[in-house]
Design a protein around this motif. Sequence first.
Motif, PDB file in Angstrom:
ATOM      1  N   UNK A 198      31.703 -22.487  13.395  1.00 13.76           N
ATOM      2  CA  UNK A 198      32.281 -21.446  12.540  1.00 13.76           C
ATOM      3  C   UNK A 198      31.587 -21.402  11.180  1.00 13.76           C
ATOM      4  N   UNK A 199      31.534 -20.224  10.622  1.00 15.17           N
ATOM      5  CA  UNK A 199      30.904 -20.013   9.330  1.00 15.17           C
ATOM      6  C   UNK A 199      31.800 -20.599   8.248  1.00 15.17           C
ATOM      7  N   UNK A 200      31.224 -21.388   7.353  1.00 13.86           N
ATOM      8  CA  UNK A 200      32.032 -22.040   6.325  1.00 13.86           C
ATOM      9  C   UNK A 200      31.854 -21.431   4.941  1.00 13.86           C
ATOM     10  N   UNK A 237      17.766 -23.770   1.018  1.00 13.21           N
ATOM     11  CA  UNK A 237      18.707 -22.980   0.225  1.00 13.21           C
ATOM     12  C   UNK A 237      20.100 -23.017   0.841  1.00 13.21           C
ATOM     13  N   UNK A 238      20.191 -22.946   2.168  1.00 11.56           N
ATOM     14  CA  UNK A 238      21.497 -23.023   2.831  1.00 11.56           C
ATOM     15  C   UNK A 238      22.198 -24.337   2.520  1.00 11.56           C
ATOM     16  N   UNK A 239      21.446 -25.440   2.612  1.00 12.09           N
ATOM     17  CA  UNK A 239      22.023 -26.768   2.386  1.00 12.09           C
ATOM     18  C   UNK A 239      22.535 -26.912   0.951  1.00 12.09           C
ATOM     19  N   UNK A 246      26.558 -27.223   0.227  1.00  8.69           N
ATOM     20  CA  UNK A 246      27.051 -28.459  -0.381  1.00  8.69           C
ATOM     21  C   UNK A 246      27.771 -28.181  -1.694  1.00  8.69           C
ATOM     22  N   UNK A 247      27.229 -27.282  -2.507  1.00  8.74           N
ATOM     23  CA  UNK A 247      27.879 -26.958  -3.764  1.00  8.74           C
ATOM     24  C   UNK A 247      29.205 -26.237  -3.520  1.00  8.74           C
TER      25      UNK A 247
END
Length: 135
Positions: A27-29, A61-63, A67-68
């Motif tokens: 699922x998209x978070x 960039x995704x990571x 994370x932020x």
Amino acid sequence: MFVLKHCVTKNPKSGGTKIKENVINKPKTVSVKYSIHTSRGDIPVCKPTFVSILGVGKNRTERIVKQYHETRILPAERRGGDRVSQKSIHKKLAIRNFIESINCCETHYARSKTVIRRYLPCDLNIVKLWKLYNS
């Protein structure tokens, strides 16, 4: 910091799982909107354009953004650092103790006795010291 400055994150409206050809996607978070700052203001851009302008990989960039969004803490820089010296501290201390255990000579050049400088006997060389240390 630059990536996060030009991204707006929020929770997705629909984050359900999708099943495609016997593959279950997670699922998209996080939902992200990318923008580029110009003299006329911020211009919204798509993800491939944003990534190509920065010249970094899309996964990086995704990571960073994910994370932020989850922790609200800036990701720490983990590149570089010293990984070798921590492994050999005990060897360094053993060699230092061995050298300090050798009887030192006084120099005949100094007119006053110096306590700071100590000299190894002249009959010792690197090979002899190495053999003594190993024995």
